[in-house]
Design a protein around this motif. Structure first.
Motif, mmCIF file in Angstrom:
data_model
loop_
_atom_site.group_PDB
_atom_site.id
_atom_site.type_symbol
_atom_site.label_atom_id
_atom_site.label_comp_id
_atom_site.label_asym_id
_atom_site.label_seq_id
_atom_site.Cartn_x
_atom_site.Cartn_y
_atom_site.Cartn_z
ATOM 1 N N ALA A 170 -1.262 -4.637 -4.182
ATOM 2 C CA ALA A 170 -1.583 -4.789 -5.787
ATOM 3 C C ALA A 170 -0.468 -5.522 -6.339
ATOM 4 N N CYS A 214 1.098 -6.089 -10.539
ATOM 5 C CA CYS A 214 1.014 -5.542 -12.062
ATOM 6 C C CYS A 214 2.181 -6.555 -12.496
ATOM 7 N N VAL A 256 -2.197 -4.007 -14.702
ATOM 8 C CA VAL A 256 -2.724 -4.218 -13.361
ATOM 9 C C VAL A 256 -3.359 -5.580 -13.235
ATOM 10 N N THR A 316 -0.393 3.189 -5.339
ATOM 11 C CA THR A 316 -1.260 1.911 -4.697
ATOM 12 C C THR A 316 -2.171 2.312 -3.559
ATOM 13 N N LEU A 366 -5.606 1.288 -7.843
ATOM 14 C CA LEU A 366 -4.340 2.427 -7.814
ATOM 15 C C LEU A 366 -5.035 3.595 -7.945
ATOM 16 N N ARG A 367 -4.401 4.675 -7.786
ATOM 17 C CA ARG A 367 -5.038 5.819 -8.280
ATOM 18 C C ARG A 367 -3.986 6.762 -8.859
ATOM 19 N N GLU A 368 -4.560 7.375 -9.993
ATOM 20 C CA GLU A 368 -3.753 8.170 -10.991
ATOM 21 C C GLU A 368 -4.011 9.521 -10.574
ATOM 22 N N LYS A 381 0.772 -1.360 0.132
ATOM 23 C CA LYS A 381 0.015 0.046 -0.216
ATOM 24 C C LYS A 381 0.982 0.974 -0.037
ATOM 25 N N VAL A 418 1.120 7.702 -10.202
ATOM 26 C CA VAL A 418 0.184 6.643 -9.740
ATOM 27 C C VAL A 418 0.744 5.905 -8.471
#
Length: 219
Positions: free
Chosen positions: A100, A102, A50, A96, A55-57, A33, A94
């Motif tokens: 996550a 990838c 992914v 997490t 995830l956040r951009e 995280k 980006v």
């Protein structure tokens, strides 16, 4: 379950098959995280497929009081870092939101695959356009609407059925909401307090906010 089985299980969840073909060209990596995968301004050399997690951009202002705004969310099957294919700088970061996984593929390997497989080229184009649409909608909201309108859009978007299990709505703090819509936490707290008092929004036992009445057009 051994590492090979875990990796195979993650890849089997990809659709269409061409994305699995792409992921197989890379190395599966697991992240904790709050791991920053892509940093705004860096020159990209790899893309991320992914496989699991959220995830956040986001982009950050460059003024004396930096603010963040979320451009899009990513989950299983999404592609991140596509600007690496043209060798330019990333225009967003980006991170997490939890554990996550990838598949990390070099930009050069992707270019070779694109020349060999038109289906893959179309799949990448479609996903790139989807993320562009989301980022454009977010930017327009940030530029042409007030904080309440942006928060209202976020609350209503969270009520929509998730497209994937990995993107199922998760409880958000007021600070996280502020990051999503590009305003202060204090502003979000004030608006949410009034919406709850007005009976428009309730907070469930799991701390998820739920819209129970049609939200006002203006506040």
């Amino acid at each position: 379950m051994n590492n090979f089985s875990k990796t195979s299980s993650l890849l089997d969840g990809l659709a269409p098959d061409c994305l699995r073909t792409l992921a197989l060209q890379g190395q599966v990596r697991h992240y904790r995280k709050n791991t920053l995968l892509i940093h705004e301004g860096d020159v990209g050399t790899q893309i991320y497929v992914v496989l699991n997690g959220n995830l956040r951009e986001f982009a950050m202002s460059q003024d004396s009081k930096p603010r963040e705004i979320t451009l899009s969310m990513a989950g299983c099957g999404d592609l991140l870092g596509l600007l690496a294919l043209e060798g330019g700088q990333h225009c967003s970061s980006v991170i997490t939101l939890g554990p996550a996984a990838c598949a990390v593929v070099s930009a050069e390997s992707v270019r070779v695959l694109l020349q060999q497989d038109p289906r893959l080229a179309m799949a990448l184009l479609q996903r790139a356009l989807q993320r562009l649409r989301l980022a454009t909608q977010t930017t327009c909201l940030a530029l042409f609407s007030d904080a309440y309108s942006r928060l209202s859009a976020l609350l209503q978007r969270q009520q929509m059925p998730a497209q994937t299990v990995s993107l199922a709505p998760a409880p958000m703090t007021h600070a996280q909401m502020a990051q999503h819509i590009g305003c202060s936490r204090e502003m979000v707290s004030r608006i949410m307090k009034e919406l709850v008092q007005g009976g428009y929004v309730v907070r469930e036992p799991d701390k998820q906010y739920r819209v129970c009445r049609r939200l006002p057009m203006r506040w």
